[in-house]
Motif scaffolding. Sequence first.
Motif, PDB file in Angstrom:
ATOM      1  N   GLN A  16     -52.257 -38.112 111.988  1.00 49.46           N
ATOM      2  CA  GLN A  16     -52.067 -39.551 111.803  1.00 49.46           C
ATOM      3  C   GLN A  16     -50.586 -39.897 111.801  1.00 49.46           C
ATOM      4  O   GLN A  16     -50.172 -40.883 112.413  1.00 49.46           O
ATOM      5  CB  GLN A  16     -52.727 -40.022 110.509  1.00 49.46           C
ATOM      6  CG  GLN A  16     -52.617 -41.512 110.287  1.00 49.46           C
ATOM      7  CD  GLN A  16     -53.255 -42.320 111.410  1.00 49.46           C
ATOM      8  OE1 GLN A  16     -54.351 -42.005 111.853  1.00 49.46           O
ATOM      9  NE2 GLN A  16     -52.578 -43.350 111.868  1.00 49.46           N
ATOM     10  N   VAL A  17     -49.780 -39.090 111.124  1.00 46.00           N
ATOM     11  CA  VAL A  17     -48.331 -39.316 111.104  1.00 46.00           C
ATOM     12  C   VAL A  17     -47.774 -39.193 112.519  1.00 46.00           C
ATOM     13  O   VAL A  17     -46.958 -40.022 112.948  1.00 46.00           O
ATOM     14  CB  VAL A  17     -47.629 -38.334 110.142  1.00 46.00           C
ATOM     15  CG1 VAL A  17     -46.122 -38.377 110.309  1.00 46.00           C
ATOM     16  CG2 VAL A  17     -48.016 -38.645 108.707  1.00 46.00           C
ATOM     17  N   LEU A  18     -48.210 -38.197 113.259  1.00 43.39           N
ATOM     18  CA  LEU A  18     -47.753 -38.011 114.635  1.00 43.39           C
ATOM     19  C   LEU A  18     -48.084 -39.232 115.486  1.00 43.39           C
ATOM     20  O   LEU A  18     -47.244 -39.722 116.242  1.00 43.39           O
ATOM     21  CB  LEU A  18     -48.378 -36.751 115.252  1.00 43.39           C
ATOM     22  CG  LEU A  18     -48.066 -36.516 116.726  1.00 43.39           C
ATOM     23  CD1 LEU A  18     -46.574 -36.337 116.943  1.00 43.39           C
ATOM     24  CD2 LEU A  18     -48.831 -35.314 117.230  1.00 43.39           C
ATOM     25  N   GLN A  19     -49.294 -39.747 115.371  1.00 39.77           N
ATOM     26  CA  GLN A  19     -49.698 -40.921 116.153  1.00 39.77           C
ATOM     27  C   GLN A  19     -48.820 -42.120 115.811  1.00 39.77           C
ATOM     28  O   GLN A  19     -48.363 -42.834 116.703  1.00 39.77           O
ATOM     29  CB  GLN A  19     -51.177 -41.248 115.910  1.00 39.77           C
ATOM     30  CG  GLN A  19     -51.669 -42.433 116.704  1.00 39.77           C
ATOM     31  CD  GLN A  19     -51.597 -42.217 118.200  1.00 39.77           C
ATOM     32  OE1 GLN A  19     -51.714 -41.110 118.700  1.00 39.77           O
ATOM     33  NE2 GLN A  19     -51.387 -43.292 118.932  1.00 39.77           N
ATOM     34  N   THR A  20     -48.555 -42.310 114.536  1.00 38.22           N
ATOM     35  CA  THR A  20     -47.735 -43.441 114.100  1.00 38.22           C
ATOM     36  C   THR A  20     -46.307 -43.316 114.626  1.00 38.22           C
ATOM     37  O   THR A  20     -45.740 -44.289 115.138  1.00 38.22           O
ATOM     38  CB  THR A  20     -47.731 -43.536 112.563  1.00 38.22           C
ATOM     39  OG1 THR A  20     -49.086 -43.697 112.131  1.00 38.22           O
ATOM     40  CG2 THR A  20     -46.889 -44.691 112.075  1.00 38.22           C
ATOM     41  N   THR A  21     -45.725 -42.134 114.525  1.00 40.06           N
ATOM     42  CA  THR A  21     -44.348 -41.956 114.985  1.00 40.06           C
ATOM     43  C   THR A  21     -44.260 -42.020 116.507  1.00 40.06           C
ATOM     44  O   THR A  21     -43.282 -42.530 117.055  1.00 40.06           O
ATOM     45  CB  THR A  21     -43.731 -40.648 114.469  1.00 40.06           C
ATOM     46  OG1 THR A  21     -44.533 -39.539 114.881  1.00 40.06           O
ATOM     47  CG2 THR A  21     -43.607 -40.653 112.953  1.00 40.06           C
ATOM     48  N   ARG A  22     -45.286 -41.545 117.201  1.00 34.94           N
ATOM     49  CA  ARG A  22     -45.307 -41.627 118.669  1.00 34.94           C
ATOM     50  C   ARG A  22     -45.343 -43.091 119.096  1.00 34.94           C
ATOM     51  O   ARG A  22     -44.619 -43.501 120.015  1.00 34.94           O
ATOM     52  CB  ARG A  22     -46.502 -40.877 119.238  1.00 34.94           C
ATOM     53  CG  ARG A  22     -46.550 -40.910 120.761  1.00 34.94           C
ATOM     54  CD  ARG A  22     -47.746 -40.172 121.313  1.00 34.94           C
ATOM     55  NE  ARG A  22     -47.604 -38.756 121.078  1.00 34.94           N
ATOM     56  CZ  ARG A  22     -48.567 -37.978 120.561  1.00 34.94           C
ATOM     57  NH1 ARG A  22     -49.745 -38.476 120.257  1.00 34.94           N
ATOM     58  NH2 ARG A  22     -48.349 -36.696 120.366  1.00 34.94           N
ATOM     59  N   GLU A  23     -46.166 -43.899 118.438  1.00 38.90           N
ATOM     60  CA  GLU A  23     -46.233 -45.319 118.762  1.00 38.90           C
ATOM     61  C   GLU A  23     -44.887 -46.003 118.531  1.00 38.90           C
ATOM     62  O   GLU A  23     -44.459 -46.833 119.337  1.00 38.90           O
ATOM     63  CB  GLU A  23     -47.331 -45.993 117.950  1.00 38.90           C
ATOM     64  CG  GLU A  23     -48.729 -45.602 118.388  1.00 38.90           C
ATOM     65  CD  GLU A  23     -49.817 -46.056 117.423  1.00 38.90           C
ATOM     66  OE1 GLU A  23     -49.509 -46.766 116.432  1.00 38.90           O
ATOM     67  OE2 GLU A  23     -50.981 -45.701 117.663  1.00 38.90           O
ATOM     68  N   ALA A  24     -44.219 -45.645 117.458  1.00 36.45           N
ATOM     69  CA  ALA A  24     -42.900 -46.218 117.168  1.00 36.45           C
ATOM     70  C   ALA A  24     -41.879 -45.805 118.217  1.00 36.45           C
ATOM     71  O   ALA A  24     -41.060 -46.624 118.663  1.00 36.45           O
ATOM     72  CB  ALA A  24     -42.429 -45.800 115.779  1.00 36.45           C
ATOM     73  N   LEU A  25     -41.923 -44.549 118.632  1.00 41.43           N
ATOM     74  CA  LEU A  25     -40.998 -44.075 119.667  1.00 41.43           C
ATOM     75  C   LEU A  25     -41.253 -44.796 120.983  1.00 41.43           C
ATOM     76  O   LEU A  25     -40.312 -45.245 121.650  1.00 41.43           O
ATOM     77  CB  LEU A  25     -41.140 -42.560 119.852  1.00 41.43           C
ATOM     78  CG  LEU A  25     -40.311 -41.939 120.988  1.00 41.43           C
ATOM     79  CD1 LEU A  25     -38.826 -42.224 120.796  1.00 41.43           C
ATOM     80  CD2 LEU A  25     -40.587 -40.450 121.066  1.00 41.43           C
ATOM     81  N   HIS A  26     -42.508 -44.946 121.363  1.00 42.28           N
ATOM     82  CA  HIS A  26     -42.823 -45.629 122.622  1.00 42.28           C
ATOM     83  C   HIS A  26     -42.391 -47.091 122.561  1.00 42.28           C
ATOM     84  O   HIS A  26     -41.893 -47.628 123.559  1.00 42.28           O
ATOM     85  CB  HIS A  26     -44.309 -45.497 122.938  1.00 42.28           C
ATOM     86  CG  HIS A  26     -44.684 -44.117 123.358  1.00 42.28           C
ATOM     87  ND1 HIS A  26     -45.896 -43.836 123.927  1.00 42.28           N
ATOM     88  CD2 HIS A  26     -44.028 -42.940 123.294  1.00 42.28           C
ATOM     89  CE1 HIS A  26     -45.966 -42.545 124.203  1.00 42.28           C
ATOM     90  NE2 HIS A  26     -44.839 -41.987 123.813  1.00 42.28           N
ATOM     91  N   ALA A  27     -42.557 -47.731 121.420  1.00 40.14           N
ATOM     92  CA  ALA A  27     -42.098 -49.113 121.272  1.00 40.14           C
ATOM     93  C   ALA A  27     -40.580 -49.187 121.427  1.00 40.14           C
ATOM     94  O   ALA A  27     -40.057 -50.104 122.070  1.00 40.14           O
ATOM     95  CB  ALA A  27     -42.526 -49.670 119.923  1.00 40.14           C
ATOM     96  N   ALA A  28     -39.867 -48.221 120.863  1.00 42.39           N
ATOM     97  CA  ALA A  28     -38.402 -48.194 120.982  1.00 42.39           C
ATOM     98  C   ALA A  28     -37.982 -47.961 122.429  1.00 42.39           C
ATOM     99  O   ALA A  28     -37.001 -48.556 122.901  1.00 42.39           O
ATOM    100  CB  ALA A  28     -37.819 -47.115 120.070  1.00 42.39           C
ATOM    101  N   ILE A  29     -38.711 -47.120 123.145  1.00 46.30           N
ATOM    102  CA  ILE A  29     -38.416 -46.883 124.560  1.00 46.30           C
ATOM    103  C   ILE A  29     -38.645 -48.165 125.356  1.00 46.30           C
ATOM    104  O   ILE A  29     -37.818 -48.546 126.197  1.00 46.30           O
ATOM    105  CB  ILE A  29     -39.257 -45.712 125.110  1.00 46.30           C
ATOM    106  CG1 ILE A  29     -38.753 -44.391 124.523  1.00 46.30           C
ATOM    107  CG2 ILE A  29     -39.233 -45.679 126.636  1.00 46.30           C
ATOM    108  CD1 ILE A  29     -39.650 -43.197 124.787  1.00 46.30           C
ATOM    109  N   ARG A  30     -39.768 -48.858 125.097  1.00 46.69           N
ATOM    110  CA  ARG A  30     -40.030 -50.116 125.799  1.00 46.69           C
ATOM    111  C   ARG A  30     -38.947 -51.145 125.490  1.00 46.69           C
ATOM    112  O   ARG A  30     -38.478 -51.854 126.392  1.00 46.69           O
ATOM    113  CB  ARG A  30     -41.414 -50.644 125.444  1.00 46.69           C
ATOM    114  CG  ARG A  30     -42.530 -49.837 126.086  1.00 46.69           C
ATOM    115  CD  ARG A  30     -43.884 -50.490 125.908  1.00 46.69           C
ATOM    116  NE  ARG A  30     -44.287 -50.606 124.516  1.00 46.69           N
ATOM    117  CZ  ARG A  30     -44.903 -49.644 123.834  1.00 46.69           C
ATOM    118  NH1 ARG A  30     -45.191 -48.498 124.413  1.00 46.69           N
ATOM    119  NH2 ARG A  30     -45.234 -49.834 122.572  1.00 46.69           N
ATOM    120  N   ASP A  31     -38.505 -51.213 124.245  1.00 44.79           N
ATOM    121  CA  ASP A  31     -37.415 -52.128 123.882  1.00 44.79           C
ATOM    122  C   ASP A  31     -36.138 -51.774 124.636  1.00 44.79           C
ATOM    123  O   ASP A  31     -35.444 -52.663 125.138  1.00 44.79           O
ATOM    124  CB  ASP A  31     -37.147 -52.085 122.380  1.00 44.79           C
ATOM    125  CG  ASP A  31     -38.231 -52.770 121.561  1.00 44.79           C
ATOM    126  OD1 ASP A  31     -39.049 -53.522 122.144  1.00 44.79           O
ATOM    127  OD2 ASP A  31     -38.263 -52.539 120.333  1.00 44.79           O
TER     128      ASP A  31
END
Length: 67
Positions: A16-31
């Motif tokens: 669950q932690v991995l999924q949350t951090t992956r989503e945050a990283l992908h959002a930062a990449i999109r930004d």
Amino acid sequence: MDPLDEALAAHARAQQVLQTTREALHAAIRDALRNGDRQIDLVHKTGYTREHIRRIARELRPVARSR
């Protein structure tokens, strides 16, 4: 709780932690892409391949609706 159950619970929490951090990283990449960062710079910084960065970038675009 026996050791196997404890290990399974810990593993589920880690996923669950991995999924949350992956989503945050992908959002930062999109930004970063929205803000004009070059794809190659993100490749070098993240260690992701160009294709993976492109897949993440495609998440920026709305999906075409079929009629």
